[in-house]
Write a protein that holds these residues in place. Structure first.
Motif, short mmCIF file in Angstrom:
data_model
loop_
_atom_site.label_atom_id
_atom_site.label_comp_id
_atom_site.label_asym_id
_atom_site.label_seq_id
_atom_site.Cartn_x
_atom_site.Cartn_y
_atom_site.Cartn_z
N THR A 37 0.84 -1.21 0.00
CA THR A 37 0.00 0.00 0.00
C THR A 37 0.87 1.25 0.00
O THR A 37 1.94 1.28 0.63
N ARG A 38 0.40 2.27 -0.70
CA ARG A 38 1.12 3.54 -0.77
C ARG A 38 0.17 4.63 -1.24
O ARG A 38 -0.75 4.37 -2.02
N THR A 49 -8.85 5.69 -2.45
CA THR A 49 -7.53 5.08 -2.55
C THR A 49 -6.68 5.37 -1.32
O THR A 49 -5.47 5.35 -1.40
N LEU A 51 -4.86 4.71 2.35
CA LEU A 51 -4.14 3.53 2.83
C LEU A 51 -5.11 2.51 3.42
O LEU A 51 -4.97 1.31 3.19
N GLN A 54 -7.06 0.77 0.57
CA GLN A 54 -6.21 -0.18 -0.14
C GLN A 54 -6.02 -1.46 0.67
O GLN A 54 -6.08 -2.57 0.13
N LEU A 55 -5.80 -1.29 1.98
CA LEU A 55 -5.59 -2.45 2.84
C LEU A 55 -6.84 -3.31 2.95
O LEU A 55 -6.78 -4.55 2.87
N ASN A 73 3.36 -1.62 4.11
CA ASN A 73 2.82 -0.26 4.04
C ASN A 73 3.94 0.76 3.85
O ASN A 73 4.78 0.95 4.73
N VAL A 107 -1.66 -5.11 -5.30
CA VAL A 107 -1.66 -3.65 -5.27
C VAL A 107 -3.02 -3.17 -5.73
O VAL A 107 -3.68 -3.83 -6.54
N TYR A 108 -3.46 -2.06 -5.21
CA TYR A 108 -4.75 -1.52 -5.64
C TYR A 108 -4.71 -1.18 -7.12
O TYR A 108 -5.69 -1.36 -7.85
N ARG A 112 0.54 2.17 -7.99
CA ARG A 112 0.98 2.17 -6.60
C ARG A 112 2.44 1.71 -6.53
O ARG A 112 3.17 2.11 -5.61
#
Length: 576
Positions: A37-38, A49, A51, A54-55, A73, A107-108, A112
């Motif tokens: 995640t970023r 989007t 964090l 995304q998680l 992360n 990854v989303y 990312r």
């Protein structure tokens, strides 16, 4: 982001025949889905989007395909760089991929991992090489499939293009705002506030800025100033009640308080000189700058003056120079033990240890104050008492030669020229502002205006350089006048200086008047060599008569040497 999700979905539907769907992954419960995640530093909470989002989607994906998960992360880091120097989490994850420890990566969105084309290409190569399955919210992406690779490549190009356009718009907007008088961004300097994107004086902090400058001008050390600020409960910009030396030093050198500062655009390397509200008079700023230069530590040329926390008057601290490293000597006075001079590079090396000013000193012994002062004083008195050149200087100056008047007239001419140059600098600066304004409002061609402004900037730099040269020459003239005044004052007192009761302050004035510096070197564990460098060639000079038989026809003084060597021994003294 939404477009990319739709294309990802189409990739999954298009590649059902590749058999990388969820049915093949359900039974691999012993493996992990590595969730990366970023978020961007400039868009910390993009819609959908964050964090957390995304998680959550990553964990949901791991449950759907029957895998345990591990979280990686990165937090808020930019993805526009062409390397991974600011991405330690991703760097570690890629190392595990190279070692074959990662088979499933989530990854989303592929951006990312990176929006930079070169970096993304490197990451994609690692994933394909190590047979890593890349997962997104819509399903796995078979990177080994040519069609998938093509679509991801197109998406990466679009993502990078959008990122570059966004960055350039931000840069251009910031540059335009700055040229129109807006603040460059970030916290304002102490003494200012931001109102309507512009610097304005902060009345409460402004008085403390002046307080700090006045204290320094009055002789206070940085420790003294810090103590006074703490006593008055003055906090730093970050709310810290204790000021550090570096914060006070930075404040004392800040050009904003003089009404200007510079900004350099990193892409074009264009440096813009900008104006802001002046907080302090030029005379106070100049006084502090001059004092800072005189207090500076380091090599020859910067001499440390006596500050308010020095209670003992040292005869030679502003003249003794280490012959091993070039630093000045400091004094250490002790009431019950032997007092000594020592190289500052050794005693204060912590100040320069991690800077480019740090040098290793080869001096291995300190030098006694009492014996050194005695030898230097006796040597100086002996040299000037016998010097014909010194006597000639005294005679000429006391008879009223034109050197003083010449110095005064030169200073006056320099000051007149200085005023004209400053006026011209103001006019050029005004012209630059007018041309830049004309370009901004479209009254002048941009290319033509840029050339004119560049030429005006070059001319202004030339004028400013001339101002600096004239200021330096005026300072030199003032020093020369001080020397002449000293000669007049002490010329009639040659005999008095031999008096044992002559005060240390007067002795110091005499020595500083005729000696430029004294270089100290170790001869051995017990001896030091002092090379006393006089300002003029007084050592061993002589008179040469035009006619030895008729001396009334006049004479000329034949110069001697500037250097007089002396050996300081712990037990005795000798001259060389």
């Amino acid at each position: 982001m939404k477009d990319l999700s739709r294309i990802n979905s189409s990739i999954i539907r298009k590649n059902n025949d590749v058999h990388l769907g969820e049915d093949l992954i359900e039974n691999q419960i012993t493996e992990y889905l590595h969730i990366y995640t970023r978020v961007s530093t400039s868009h910390q909470e993009e819609d959908g989007t964050s964090l957390e989002s995304q998680l959550e989607l990553g964990i949901e994906r791991s449950k759907k395909i029957g895998l345990k998960y591990k979280i990686w992360n990165e937090g808020g880091k930019s993805s526009s760089k062409d390397d991974l120097s600011n991405r330690p989490v991703l760097t570690e994850l890629l190392s595990l991929i190279d070692e074959g420890e990662v088979q499933h990566l989530y990854v989303y969105n592929t951006d990312r991992l990176s929006r930079n084309l070169n970096t993304w290409g490197m990451i994609r190569f690692k994933l394909i090489k190590n047979n890593v399955i890349l997962h997104t919210p819509t399903g796995p992406l078979p990177l080994s499939d040519p069609t998938t690779n093509l679509l991801i490549g197109v998406l990466t190009e679009i993502s990078q293009y959008e990122n570059q356009i966004r960055t350039e718009r931000f840069r251009q907007g910031k540059l335009k705002r700055i040229k129109q008088g807006g603040w460059i961004g970030g916290p304002p300097p102490f003494g200012y506030s931001i109102e309507k994107s512009k610097l304005v004086p902060n009345k409460e902090e402004q008085k403390w800025v002046r307080f700090i400058f006045e204290c320094y001008k009055g002789g206070d050390s940085l420790d003294d100033i810090r103590s006074k600020l703490l006593k008055n409960s003055v906090q730093t910009r970050r709310g810290n009640p204790v000021w550090c030396h570096s914060s006070i030093e930075k404040l004392l050198t800040n050009t904003h308080y003089g009404g200007h500062f510079s900004y350099t655009d990193k892409k074009s390397d264009e440096t813009i000189r900008l104006t802001c509200p002046r907080l302090l008079p030029s005379s106070l700023i100049k006084s502090v700058r001059d004092i800072r230069n005189s207090r500076s530590y380091g090599k020859r040329g910067n001499r440390r003056t006596k500050t308010s926390n020095q209670k003992y008057t040292y005869l030679l601290t502003e003249l003794l120079v280490c012959g091993h490293c070039g630093s000045f000597y400091g004094g250490n006075y002790k009431k019950t033990q032997t007092s000594y001079y020592s190289c500052r590079q050794k005693t204060e090396k912590f100040r320069t240890r991690f800077t480019d000013r740090h040098v290793v000193c080869g001096s291995n012994r300190n030098i006694r104050i009492d014996r050194t002062d005695e030898i230097v004083w006796e040597t100086v008195v002996d040299v000037i008492s016998k010097s014909h050149l010194f006597k000639e200087d005294v005679k000429n100056e006391l008879l009223g030669k034109t050197s003083v008047r010449k110095s005064q007239s030169e200073i006056k001419r320099s000051q007149n020229k200085l005023r004209k140059l400053k006026k011209e600098i103001d006019e050029v600066t005004h012209s630059i502002i007018n041309f830049e304004t004309s370009v901004l409002i479209g009254n002048r061609d941009k290319i033509e205006g840029k050339k004119i402004v560049k030429n005006l900037e070059i001319h202004r730099e030339t004028l400013e350089s001339q101002v600096e040269e004239i200021n330096q020459s005026i300072l030199e003239e003032e020093k020369q006048k001080t020397w002449i005044d000293w000669v007049k004052e002490f010329g009639s007192r040659i005999e008095k200086i031999k008096d044992p009761d002559f005060s240390i302050e007067d002795r110091k004035s005499v020595i500083k008047g005729v000696v430029n510096q004294i270089v100290v070197s170790n001869k051995d564990v017990r001896k030091h060599e002092l090379k006393i460098e006089f300002r003029l060639p007084y050592v061993g000079d002589s008179i040469e008569f035009k006619d030895q038989k008729k001396k009334s026809k006049g004479y000329k003084v034949k110069n001697g040497r500037k250097i007089k060597g002396v050996i300081v021994d712990l037990l005795k003294k000798t001259k060389v």
